[in-house]
Design a protein around this motif. Structure first.
Motif, PDB file in Angstrom:
ATOM      1  N   ALA A 163       0.831  -1.217   0.000  1.00 14.50           N
ATOM      2  CA  ALA A 163       0.000   0.000   0.000  1.00 14.50           C
ATOM      3  C   ALA A 163       0.862   1.262   0.000  1.00 14.50           C
ATOM      4  O   ALA A 163       0.537   2.254  -0.663  1.00 14.50           O
ATOM      5  N   ALA A 164       1.980   1.230   0.745  1.00 12.51           N
ATOM      6  CA  ALA A 164       2.875   2.395   0.810  1.00 12.51           C
ATOM      7  C   ALA A 164       3.527   2.650  -0.549  1.00 12.51           C
ATOM      8  O   ALA A 164       3.658   3.808  -0.980  1.00 12.51           O
ATOM      9  N   GLU A 165       3.927   1.580  -1.231  1.00 10.37           N
ATOM     10  CA  GLU A 165       4.535   1.745  -2.553  1.00 10.37           C
ATOM     11  C   GLU A 165       3.525   2.348  -3.538  1.00 10.37           C
ATOM     12  O   GLU A 165       3.855   3.248  -4.313  1.00 10.37           O
ATOM     13  N   LEU A 166       2.292   1.853  -3.489  1.00  8.29           N
ATOM     14  CA  LEU A 166       1.257   2.403  -4.368  1.00  8.29           C
ATOM     15  C   LEU A 166       1.025   3.881  -4.061  1.00  8.29           C
ATOM     16  O   LEU A 166       0.938   4.719  -4.968  1.00  8.29           O
ATOM     17  N   ALA A 167       0.936   4.215  -2.777  1.00  8.16           N
ATOM     18  CA  ALA A 167       0.692   5.602  -2.370  1.00  8.16           C
ATOM     19  C   ALA A 167       1.821   6.515  -2.845  1.00  8.16           C
ATOM     20  O   ALA A 167       1.579   7.650  -3.283  1.00  8.16           O
ATOM     21  N   ALA A 168       3.059   6.017  -2.780  1.00 11.96           N
ATOM     22  CA  ALA A 168       4.206   6.810  -3.231  1.00 11.96           C
ATOM     23  C   ALA A 168       4.123   7.104  -4.735  1.00 11.96           C
ATOM     24  O   ALA A 168       4.698   8.075  -5.220  1.00 11.96           O
ATOM     25  N   LYS A 169       3.385   6.246  -5.463  1.00 12.08           N
ATOM     26  CA  LYS A 169       3.194   6.446  -6.909  1.00 12.08           C
ATOM     27  C   LYS A 169       1.880   7.163  -7.214  1.00 12.08           C
ATOM     28  O   LYS A 169       1.466   7.253  -8.370  1.00 12.08           O
ATOM     29  N   GLY A 170       1.191   7.597  -6.143  1.00 12.06           N
ATOM     30  CA  GLY A 170      -0.075   8.291  -6.341  1.00 12.06           C
ATOM     31  C   GLY A 170      -1.239   7.373  -6.649  1.00 12.06           C
ATOM     32  O   GLY A 170      -2.265   7.799  -7.177  1.00 12.06           O
ATOM     33  N   LYS A 171      -1.090   6.098  -6.300  1.00 12.56           N
ATOM     34  CA  LYS A 171      -2.157   5.123  -6.563  1.00 12.56           C
ATOM     35  C   LYS A 171      -2.702   4.563  -5.248  1.00 12.56           C
ATOM     36  O   LYS A 171      -2.038   4.611  -4.223  1.00 12.56           O
ATOM     37  N   THR A 172      -3.916   3.999  -5.311  1.00 10.48           N
ATOM     38  CA  THR A 172      -4.518   3.356  -4.144  1.00 10.48           C
ATOM     39  C   THR A 172      -4.571   1.842  -4.359  1.00 10.48           C
ATOM     40  O   THR A 172      -4.344   1.351  -5.469  1.00 10.48           O
ATOM     41  N   VAL A 173      -4.889   1.127  -3.283  1.00 10.15           N
ATOM     42  CA  VAL A 173      -5.091  -0.323  -3.386  1.00 10.15           C
ATOM     43  C   VAL A 173      -6.214  -0.626  -4.375  1.00 10.15           C
ATOM     44  O   VAL A 173      -6.131  -1.585  -5.155  1.00 10.15           O
ATOM     45  N   TRP A 174      -7.251   0.223  -4.378  1.00  9.81           N
ATOM     46  CA  TRP A 174      -8.382   0.005  -5.293  1.00  9.81           C
ATOM     47  C   TRP A 174      -7.933   0.186  -6.746  1.00  9.81           C
ATOM     48  O   TRP A 174      -8.368  -0.557  -7.627  1.00  9.81           O
ATOM     49  N   ASP A 175      -7.077   1.171  -6.995  1.00 14.92           N
ATOM     50  CA  ASP A 175      -6.538   1.366  -8.351  1.00 14.92           C
ATOM     51  C   ASP A 175      -5.794   0.119  -8.807  1.00 14.92           C
ATOM     52  O   ASP A 175      -5.927  -0.327  -9.953  1.00 14.92           O
ATOM     53  N   GLN A 176      -4.997  -0.440  -7.902  1.00 15.78           N
ATOM     54  CA  GLN A 176      -4.196  -1.619  -8.251  1.00 15.78           C
ATOM     55  C   GLN A 176      -5.081  -2.825  -8.530  1.00 15.78           C
ATOM     56  O   GLN A 176      -4.842  -3.590  -9.473  1.00 15.78           O
ATOM     57  N   LEU A 177      -6.109  -3.001  -7.717  1.00 15.53           N
ATOM     58  CA  LEU A 177      -7.025  -4.124  -7.918  1.00 15.53           C
ATOM     59  C   LEU A 177      -7.729  -3.988  -9.271  1.00 15.53           C
ATOM     60  O   LEU A 177      -7.840  -4.965 -10.033  1.00 15.53           O
ATOM     61  N   GLU A 178      -8.165  -2.783  -9.581  1.00 13.64           N
ATOM     62  CA  GLU A 178      -8.831  -2.549 -10.873  1.00 13.64           C
ATOM     63  C   GLU A 178      -7.874  -2.822 -12.031  1.00 13.64           C
ATOM     64  O   GLU A 178      -8.254  -3.407 -13.047  1.00 13.64           O
ATOM     65  N   SER A 179      -6.613  -2.427 -11.870  1.00 15.85           N
ATOM     66  CA  SER A 179      -5.608  -2.657 -12.905  1.00 15.85           C
ATOM     67  C   SER A 179      -5.413  -4.160 -13.156  1.00 15.85           C
ATOM     68  O   SER A 179      -5.322  -4.606 -14.306  1.00 15.85           O
ATOM     69  N   ILE A 180      -5.378  -4.948 -12.060  1.00  7.38           N
ATOM     70  CA  ILE A 180      -5.251  -6.409 -12.197  1.00  7.38           C
ATOM     71  C   ILE A 180      -6.480  -6.980 -12.905  1.00  7.38           C
ATOM     72  O   ILE A 180      -6.371  -7.834 -13.797  1.00  7.38           O
ATOM     73  N   TYR A 181      -7.670  -6.498 -12.542  1.00  2.78           N
ATOM     74  CA  TYR A 181      -8.907  -6.973 -13.178  1.00  2.78           C
ATOM     75  C   TYR A 181      -8.927  -6.627 -14.662  1.00  2.78           C
ATOM     76  O   TYR A 181      -9.373  -7.425 -15.500  1.00  2.78           O
ATOM     77  N   ARG A 182      -8.465  -5.432 -15.003  1.00  3.70           N
ATOM     78  CA  ARG A 182      -8.497  -5.028 -16.413  1.00  3.70           C
ATOM     79  C   ARG A 182      -7.549  -5.890 -17.255  1.00  3.70           C
ATOM     80  O   ARG A 182      -7.789  -6.128 -18.433  1.00  3.70           O
TER      81      ARG A 182
END
Length: 568
Positions: free
Chosen positions: A422-441
């Motif tokens: 979660a910290a790595e995503l936040a450092a890139k301006g992304k959220t856990v939800w953004d990452q989950l959506e990216s995996i789904y897409r």
């Protein structure tokens, strides 16, 4: 008085349970006596678990002593070095756990077997870690994990650090039956100390586990941890001290612990059911997260082998991730960060198949096992090679293991790994939800659900009738493949048959022609049928996420409704 009751009263070392049983006898409570003496609490691959009370069908000091003697006898039979190697014993914060652990230690030292006993409560993964760290022959954790307060348990690990699997379970069970018919030795922990056979595991032992996690390359990813805030609860269990220390070690300074649930308390006063999956169990940690506007609300279950998390949404609400969503996120994250040769990942037959899709896309090695973490880790040890080292495994019931520091589910390492993700995503301006959506897409939207159907006691096995007339369609979808684990066969619609490399189990898996899946298996403990459903909705980068979600949810409801109706 029945002979077995009087024999039990004469053997029972505990005045509390003797009194409890005597009251049942004096009150002529025949139904309760019959239930407690109808059978013995069954020892299986999860060891023992049951309600605390008097009698052989309950958890109590006598059952624990007989079980420890059975374990000792079996170890002496199959592991010649067991007396020297010893057994690691730890326990959780339930009222009887310390006494049960000391009783087990006393019986094993009586038999001349060395015992490493924790001085205080211990998270289950710490004891599992200790088995290999100390090169012990076996390990025992006295815990009922996330069961209600009236329960306790006796969980056994083999020398490889994983939970026991056949043939050890039946071998130990046979020796317990013999021990239950023999005179009980009078021996104490102090006697074991005097013999020089008892070693106390103090704070240094817990520090060894902490150091091992801190030194794991998989938990060394530090992307602005100080910027991430999270709330945490130990749920009245034993995880708080180590969870907070490990998060601090990893640089997380904004950690808000739920004070009312921080200390071990086996009565679980603030939750109806100390399981993070149960409605209401996460209420206090979510309230704590909301108070601090934290990104994550994290929980361990009472013995800290499971991990749960709710994540803050754009609207400022907190939404729980399912075990499968956490598994997909951690699997994807770890495969992205691990060395190329550390690429073996696995999950169980009732968990989502999304991890398989992720692994294939990254040229990783995927494996699948029967339900239960004992299979995930024991099979991983068999499958790993020099070019394919074990990386990660999970089961949908909130169990995860990150790397091979612990060969069992570990809610503490999962907590650190998820916070780092979660910290790595936040450092890139992304959220856990953004990452989950990216995996789904990339792979499709996978949603999973479970339903149980109550059966009449004594009703014929459902699996037999389903095998007699296999369905060709379920909910209007064609059945493309049936995996019959009882026969170890994969049966294709065109009649082609392949062998399945899994131990026989009364499970049927229906792979449907639209990518959906239905798993049917009877419960091992009660008269009900468990059904697991998966729906996969294809998704492009242009599709509206909420529309795809809505469509998938409707497809899931349709599948569940029609499949359940077909079983009535």
């Amino acid at each position: 008085m029945q002979p077995e009751v009087s024999t039990w009263l004469a053997r029972d070392p505990d005045p509390v349970t003797r009194e409890e049983l005597q009251q049942l006898v004096d009150g002529n409570n025949q139904s309760e006596l019959a239930e407690r003496f109808a059978s013995r609490l069954a020892f299986g691959t999860a060891g023992l678990r049951g309600i605390v009370g008097a009698g052989p069908n309950r958890m109590n000091r006598l059952v624990i002593q007989e079980t420890a003697l059975g374990l000792g006898k079996y170890l002496q039979q199959v592991e010649p070095q067991s007396a020297l190697k010893g057994v690691v014993i730890g326990y959780d914060g339930r009222p009887d756990s310390r006494q049960f652990a000391h009783d087990a230690a006393a019986m094993l030292t009586f038999m001349g077997i060395k015992v490493y006993l924790t001085e205080k409560v211990a998270p289950t993964p710490v004891v599992a870690f200790g088995v290999r760290q100390l090169n012990a022959a076996a390990g025992v954790v006295v815990t009922a994990s996330h069961n209600p307060p009236e329960y306790n348990g006796f969980k056994v690990y083999w020398g490889n650090g994983a939970q026991i699997i056949p043939p050890h379970d039946s071998g130990i069970a046979g020796q317990i039956d013999i021990a239950a018919a023999e005179p009980l030795p009078h021996h104490s922990v102090e006697d074991g100390e005097r013999q020089g056979l008892l070693v106390w595991l103090n704070d240094d032992f817990y520090t060894e586990y902490r150091r091992a996690l801190n030194n794991s390359p998989l938990l060394a990813n530090q992307h602005q941890p100080e910027a991430l805030s999270l709330a945490y609860t130990a749920m009245h269990g034993v995880g708080a001290e180590l969870a907070e220390s490990l998060l601090a070690d990893a640089g997380f300074s904004k950690v808000y612990s739920v004070a009312a649930q921080r200390e071990p308390d086996g009565t679980f006063p603030t939750v109806n059911f100390p399981n993070p999956e149960e409605p209401g169990a996460m209420d206090l940690v979510i309230a704590e997260a909301d108070k601090h506007q934290a990104m994550l609300a994290c929980a361990n279950d009472p013995d800290a082998d499971r991990f749960a998390v709710a994540v803050r949404t754009e609207e400022g609400e907190y939404q729980m991730l399912t075990g499968d969503q956490v598994g997909a996120l951690l699997g994807h994250y770890l495969l992205t960060h691990a060395a190329p040769t550390q690429n073996l990942v696995g999950t169980t037959i009732v968990s989502s198949t999304l991890l398989k899709k992720i692994a294939e896309s990254m040229d990783a090695v995927f494996y699948q096992t029967l339900t239960g973490f004992k299979w995930l880790t024991n099979v991983a040890m068999e499958k790993q090679t020099a070019d394919s080292q074990f990386l990660f495994a999970y089961e949908e019931a909130l169990g995860y293991t990150v790397g091979n520091t612990v060969w069992d589910k570990d809610g503490l390492s999962a907590l650190v790994a998820f916070a780092q993700l979660a910290a790595e995503l936040a450092a890139k301006g992304k959220t856990v939800w953004d990452q989950l959506e990216s995996i789904y897409r990339e792979h499709g939207l996978y949603i999973n659900a479970q339903r149980s159907i109550a059966l009449q006691p004594g009703s014929p096995p459902v699996g037999d009738s389903l095998r007699a007339t296999p369905p060709t369609h379920i909910a209007g979808r064609g059945v493309a493949i049936i995996d019959d684990l009882k026969l170890s066969q994969r049966i294709h619609a065109d009649g082609q048959i392949e062998q399945i490399d899994l131990p026989p189990s009364d499970v049927l898996i229906y792979h449907l022609d639209d990518g959906s899946r239905v798993v049917v298996r009877p419960s091992g403990t009660e008269p009900k049928l468990k059904c697991y459903y998966e729906v996969v909705e294809a998704m492009s980068h242009e599709d509206c996420f909420s529309h795809v979600q809505q469509h998938a949810q409707q497809a899931m409801e349709d599948l569940i409704r029609k499949h359940q109706a077909s079983l009535e």
